[in-house]
Every structure is written in structure tokens, then in C-alpha cells.
Design a protein around this motif. Sequence first.
Motif, PDB file in Angstrom:
ATOM      1  N   GLU A 201      31.445-102.877  -1.425  1.00  0.00           N
ATOM      2  CA  GLU A 201      32.532-102.693   0.054  1.00  0.00           C
ATOM      3  C   GLU A 201      32.963-101.756  -0.931  1.00  0.00           C
ATOM      4  OE1 GLU A 201      35.020-106.234   0.214  1.00  0.00           O
ATOM      5  OE2 GLU A 201      33.483-107.380   1.322  1.00  0.00           O
ATOM      6  N   ILE A 202      33.644-101.125   0.976  1.00  0.00           N
ATOM      7  CA  ILE A 202      34.902-100.136   0.229  1.00  0.00           C
ATOM      8  C   ILE A 202      35.716-100.564  -0.836  1.00  0.00           C
ATOM      9  CG2 ILE A 202      36.883 -99.004   1.388  1.00  0.00           C
ATOM     10  CD1 ILE A 202      34.836 -98.501   3.766  1.00  0.00           C
ATOM     11  N   GLY A 203      36.643 -99.751  -1.600  1.00  0.00           N
ATOM     12  CA  GLY A 203      37.215-100.304  -2.516  1.00  0.00           C
ATOM     13  C   GLY A 203      36.880-101.208  -3.983  1.00  0.00           C
ATOM     14  N   GLN A 204      35.626-100.787  -3.831  1.00  0.00           N
ATOM     15  CA  GLN A 204      34.384-101.829  -5.707  1.00  0.00           C
ATOM     16  C   GLN A 204      33.939-100.704  -5.968  1.00  0.00           C
ATOM     17  OE1 GLN A 204      31.816-104.495  -4.081  1.00  0.00           O
ATOM     18  NE2 GLN A 204      33.276-106.087  -3.486  1.00  0.00           N
ATOM     19  N   VAL A 205      34.790-101.103  -7.274  1.00  0.00           N
ATOM     20  CA  VAL A 205      34.143-100.140  -7.949  1.00  0.00           C
ATOM     21  C   VAL A 205      32.780-100.225  -8.673  1.00  0.00           C
ATOM     22  CG1 VAL A 205      34.815 -99.100 -10.580  1.00  0.00           C
ATOM     23  CG2 VAL A 205      36.745 -99.190  -9.049  1.00  0.00           C
ATOM     24  N   VAL A 206      32.203 -99.382  -9.048  1.00  0.00           N
ATOM     25  CA  VAL A 206      30.580 -99.691  -9.534  1.00  0.00           C
ATOM     26  C   VAL A 206      30.233 -99.053 -10.876  1.00  0.00           C
ATOM     27  CG1 VAL A 206      27.892 -98.494  -9.252  1.00  0.00           C
ATOM     28  CG2 VAL A 206      29.279 -98.840  -7.112  1.00  0.00           C
ATOM     29  N   THR A 207      29.914 -99.479 -11.745  1.00  0.00           N
ATOM     30  CA  THR A 207      29.941 -98.410 -13.036  1.00  0.00           C
ATOM     31  C   THR A 207      28.124 -98.842 -13.286  1.00  0.00           C
ATOM     32  OG1 THR A 207      30.517-101.180 -13.962  1.00  0.00           O
ATOM     33  CG2 THR A 207      29.380 -99.585 -15.789  1.00  0.00           C
ATOM     34  N   TYR A 208      27.943 -97.105 -13.820  1.00  0.00           N
ATOM     35  CA  TYR A 208      27.342 -96.041 -14.140  1.00  0.00           C
ATOM     36  C   TYR A 208      26.376 -96.076 -15.599  1.00  0.00           C
ATOM     37  CZ  TYR A 208      27.859 -95.051  -8.134  1.00  0.00           C
ATOM     38  OH  TYR A 208      27.610 -94.853  -7.742  1.00  0.00           O
ATOM     39  N   THR A 209      25.601 -96.458 -15.814  1.00  0.00           N
ATOM     40  CA  THR A 209      25.086 -95.619 -16.924  1.00  0.00           C
ATOM     41  C   THR A 209      23.725 -94.812 -16.952  1.00  0.00           C
ATOM     42  OG1 THR A 209      25.345 -98.693 -17.400  1.00  0.00           O
ATOM     43  CG2 THR A 209      23.401 -96.965 -18.644  1.00  0.00           C
ATOM     44  N   VAL A 210      24.105 -94.455 -17.656  1.00  0.00           N
ATOM     45  CA  VAL A 210      22.405 -93.222 -18.212  1.00  0.00           C
ATOM     46  C   VAL A 210      22.448 -92.723 -20.139  1.00  0.00           C
ATOM     47  CG1 VAL A 210      22.167 -90.516 -18.225  1.00  0.00           C
ATOM     48  CG2 VAL A 210      24.192 -91.195 -16.817  1.00  0.00           C
ATOM     49  N   THR A 211      21.425 -93.244 -19.852  1.00  0.00           N
ATOM     50  CA  THR A 211      20.318 -93.527 -20.557  1.00  0.00           C
ATOM     51  C   THR A 211      19.603 -92.395 -21.221  1.00  0.00           C
ATOM     52  OG1 THR A 211      19.941 -95.566 -20.079  1.00  0.00           O
ATOM     53  CG2 THR A 211      18.668 -94.404 -22.195  1.00  0.00           C
ATOM     54  N   GLY A 212      19.177 -91.150 -22.548  1.00  0.00           N
ATOM     55  CA  GLY A 212      19.072 -90.305 -22.993  1.00  0.00           C
ATOM     56  C   GLY A 212      18.472 -90.870 -24.278  1.00  0.00           C
ATOM     57  N   ALA A 213      18.429 -89.980 -25.330  1.00  0.00           N
ATOM     58  CA  ALA A 213      17.299 -90.033 -26.126  1.00  0.00           C
ATOM     59  C   ALA A 213      18.150 -88.633 -26.809  1.00  0.00           C
ATOM     60  CB  ALA A 213      16.319 -90.625 -26.212  1.00  0.00           C
ATOM     61  N   ILE A 214      18.453 -88.663 -28.387  1.00  0.00           N
ATOM     62  CA  ILE A 214      18.828 -87.007 -29.218  1.00  0.00           C
ATOM     63  C   ILE A 214      17.642 -86.737 -29.645  1.00  0.00           C
ATOM     64  CG2 ILE A 214      19.626 -86.068 -31.644  1.00  0.00           C
ATOM     65  CD1 ILE A 214      21.998 -88.276 -30.171  1.00  0.00           C
ATOM     66  N   PRO A 215      17.668 -85.395 -28.827  1.00  0.00           N
ATOM     67  CA  PRO A 215      16.209 -84.202 -29.634  1.00  0.00           C
ATOM     68  C   PRO A 215      15.951 -83.927 -30.468  1.00  0.00           C
ATOM     69  CG  PRO A 215      18.763 -83.504 -27.907  1.00  0.00           C
ATOM     70  CD  PRO A 215      18.740 -84.498 -28.015  1.00  0.00           C
ATOM     71  N   ASP A 216      15.318 -83.441 -31.071  1.00  0.00           N
ATOM     72  CA  ASP A 216      14.248 -82.916 -32.170  1.00  0.00           C
ATOM     73  C   ASP A 216      15.725 -80.787 -31.941  1.00  0.00           C
ATOM     74  OD1 ASP A 216      13.949 -81.647 -34.255  1.00  0.00           O
ATOM     75  OD2 ASP A 216      12.388 -83.137 -34.834  1.00  0.00           O
ATOM     76  N   THR A 217      16.457 -80.718 -32.160  1.00  0.00           N
ATOM     77  CA  THR A 217      16.339 -79.114 -32.407  1.00  0.00           C
ATOM     78  C   THR A 217      16.257 -78.532 -33.543  1.00  0.00           C
ATOM     79  OG1 THR A 217      18.980 -79.290 -33.652  1.00  0.00           O
ATOM     80  CG2 THR A 217      18.228 -80.156 -31.033  1.00  0.00           C
ATOM     81  N   THR A 218      15.267 -78.962 -34.754  1.00  0.00           N
ATOM     82  CA  THR A 218      15.219 -78.263 -35.760  1.00  0.00           C
ATOM     83  C   THR A 218      14.478 -76.703 -35.832  1.00  0.00           C
ATOM     84  OG1 THR A 218      14.138 -80.661 -36.169  1.00  0.00           O
ATOM     85  CG2 THR A 218      13.409 -78.584 -37.463  1.00  0.00           C
TER      86      THR A 218
END
Length: 509
Positions: A201-218
Motif C-alpha cells: 500500500e501507499i505509505g508502506q516501506v519495502v526492504t530491498y536486498t542486493v546480493t553480490g560477491a567479493i571479486p578477485d582483483t589480483t
Amino acid sequence: MKRMKKIMALMLAAIMMMAMSVTAFAAEGATGAHTLTVNVKSTEPAQDLKGQTINLYKLFDVTESKSGETTNYAYTVNNTYKAALASVLKIDETSKDEDFAAAVTKLGSDNATAVQKFANDFTAEALTKNLSATANSGKIKEENKTSYTFNDLAAGYYLVYVTGGKDIQSSLVTVDAPTNTVNLKTEAPSITKTANKETAEIGQVVTYTVTGAIPDTTGYDSYVYKINDELTKGLDFVNDANGTACTDNKVAVKVAFTDGTDASTAPTTAALATNNSKKMSLDLSTWVRANQGNKGKAFTVTYYAKVNKDAEVTNNNKASLEYGNNPSDTTTTTPSEAKTNTYPLDIKKINKKTSGLLAGAKFSLYRSETDAKNGENAITVTGSNGNYVVDPVSTTTEFVSVEKDLGGYNLRVNGLEAKDYWLVETQAPEGFNKLTDPIKVTITKDGDTNWTVKKNNTAEDDKIIDVENSTGSLLPSTGGRGAIAFAVIAAILVFGVAVSFIRDKRKEA
């Protein structure tokens, strides 16, 4: 004796001819044009080569010969990588070619753990020491690219490495046939986004979750890793689940490793664009480089958005990952979407007899049947002229129908989630009877852009709730015409009695 010498000479010639034939075959196998097709990892999640660079390192030259049905291979170390190979294989750099080949053979069969470790370790060594690749694809720019073919390769034993993977998982392949293929093991960096609500509904709060992974920067001097998010007009970034407004062009975020590893050094806020508060950017570049001991580990980013009065049926929330070792030439992934739907309630208020639209009917909407019957906790709204939206800060609980056709209905309340509601008529149009019972309204999500509506558990195919009002005839009453009629009848009776009395008197006379 002479005869024997001739026979020996003929045999020696035959042997030399056979040897020459083998040598010729070997030479043929070592030269000529070869192709190598590199395919993305075939398992989920789906992979794409866009923005990637494929590097080939030819570790050994290869020649081959056949002895009957057996194929024999001879390997010569590529001097460009000899020192790196010696370091990884832990043998002396002055070792013979066959010693290098034997050291690799001892690691195990295809896909053995030790073989994969060798491939990954050599890649790290090559990246750290900036060793040039034998060939590379250049940055691939095509959309949805799932394979790439190298042409005109010399025969050899190649290591295949794709830049920018979330971890180093190189592939090894012998290129000796005219056409060759190899399937990558590595995955490109990617993110996925989810929401804790499918509808709101209007006025409600939505929780968002983004999932990632630590990349290899060697081997990289710099590395960009940014999560960019953009809301549609029906959502606003907020700082928490209570809907606290953002300030200073920042929004609060929480970064955490999924396995509980300490992530306290991660940023706690993301930047909002100064010219567009719907756009957020979370720069994790420094943090991922500082967490190379955790490369490959999954982490989550949590943040919040509030549904506002401009909510639409489909409120998209798109997050994409920008990454790369060149800050001026980064790759952006295809956005990952989380969709939170908000729905309208359309009402058609009509005259039961004529089916004409009725104006002036007032309604309230409730989230439970108990509240509807008690007249408590009605949903608050704002609006006019038949169009209303849910508004948690309003004090208005009634919405009014109009005479005008607004699109098959004459009253709308926008901003509802998919659930059960109870509609109560609080005032009927003048001259009509008010409904006595609440109407149960059920809104159900049906895909990303569609929904269904039921009235008292019966489907409304047009998604419009028809509400009929009746007007009746006058009820019985006392006085008025009934009393007058009675008086007239009484007068006639009296007059008849008087006439009869006068006749009787005349007869007596």
C-alpha cells in the motif's frame, strides 16, 4: 654377404622413410591454422561475455605423432612463461621441457583439484608480474555474447583466463585439431536484487536486498565496484523500516557477509544523485580491494524505499553493478529488478433500476471485517472528483462517487496491496437506500502487470466493483388522504341517515 647388405640397406631406407613420415605428420600437427571457441559457463546463473576480455597464455608448444592407434604428444615450454611455470610447479627453471610437462601430468587427470589450482596459481602469477597474453579478445562489447572464437592459433597447451571474474577459475586446453572448444569455469561479477514485499500500500516501506560477491582483483592497480540503483516515481528512498526521510543526499545501507564474516569496515551510506533523488550509488571499490582475503564470499546490501502517492501498478526498482579494472572503461551488468505492485480499487456506483451512474455516494474502506462492522480504523485517503489515493497522514476516511464516467467506473481509490478489504457505504445518494452490509473486496496479484478483483468472492472480470442502490415506493402512513376519504364516507352516511329521517316524518304527517 652382398645380398644381406642389400637387404639391410633396403630395411634402413624403409625405416628412414617411416621416420620421415612420422616427422611430417608431427610437423603437420604443429603448424597450420587452429581455432579455439571459448564458451561461457553453462550453469546458472546465466553468464554473458559482454564487457569481458579473454586472455590466452600458450604455456607449451605441442607436436604430435601417431604410432598405430596411439597418439604421442611432445611439449616444448614457452620461454615467455618459463619462470612463472617453474615458480608455480616448484621446479628449477633450468629443467628440461619434458620435466615441465611431467610436473603438470603428475597433478592429475582432467578437472582434478590440483590441476585447477595450478591453472589459478599460474594466472595469479601472470597477473601479478604483468606477463603479456599470447592472444586476447579485447573488451567484448556485444550484448548477450555467450561464446568467442580465436582464429589462426598455433598448436599448443593454452590457459584461458577471463578478466574481471568474481574469482580466478582459469581453464586449460590443448589446441591441436583444426577446431577446438573450451567451457569457462569462471563467473563474471553479478548482483541479484530482491524485495520483502511483492505488493504494498501507499505509505508502506519495502526492504530491498542486493546480493553480490567479493571479486578477485589480483594484478589490478585499481578496481571499480559500484552498485547503482534507480527507483520509479512511485518509490522514495528512506533510511529505515520506519520510513525515516533521507537527508544530505545520502541513504543508509547495511552491508553484511552471508556467512557472518565481519563486514564492519564497509560503507554505511550510499550517495543520492543531487539532481535526482531516485538514483543511488554505493561505491564498494575500496572495500572489496581491502577484502581480498574473502574473495568469492557472498555479501548482502540492505536498504529501504517507501511507496508514495505516485505509485503505479508495477513499481520497478532496478539495481546494476558497475565494475572493472579501468575506471574510465567499466562494465555495467544488466539490471536486476525487484517489482513491488500497487493496485487501484475501481467502483461503479449505479441506480439499480436504470443502471445510470449515481453521484454523492460516500464510502469507507477497511482492512478487516471486524473494523468494517465497528466503523473503526478506516483507511485514510486524499483526493477529489472521484479520484483518491491512500494517504497514511490524512484524516479523511470517506471517498465520494461522481456522476461522470471515469473509464467504466465513477470512483477510484489507488495505492492498495493485494489482499482482502471491506467496502462500506456510509451515505447513499439522496433518495436512495444505503447498503446495510460491507462488501468484501479481494485483490490478487496475477503476474507483473496484471491483477484480479473479486466482490464477495465472485470474480469481477472487468476489475470494477458494481455497487447498486435502490429507491422504493412510499410506505403506508396515517392521516392525509386516508383520513379525508374516511371523512367523506362518514359525511355521506350522515346525509343518508338525515334523508331517511325526513321521509319518515313526512309519512307520519
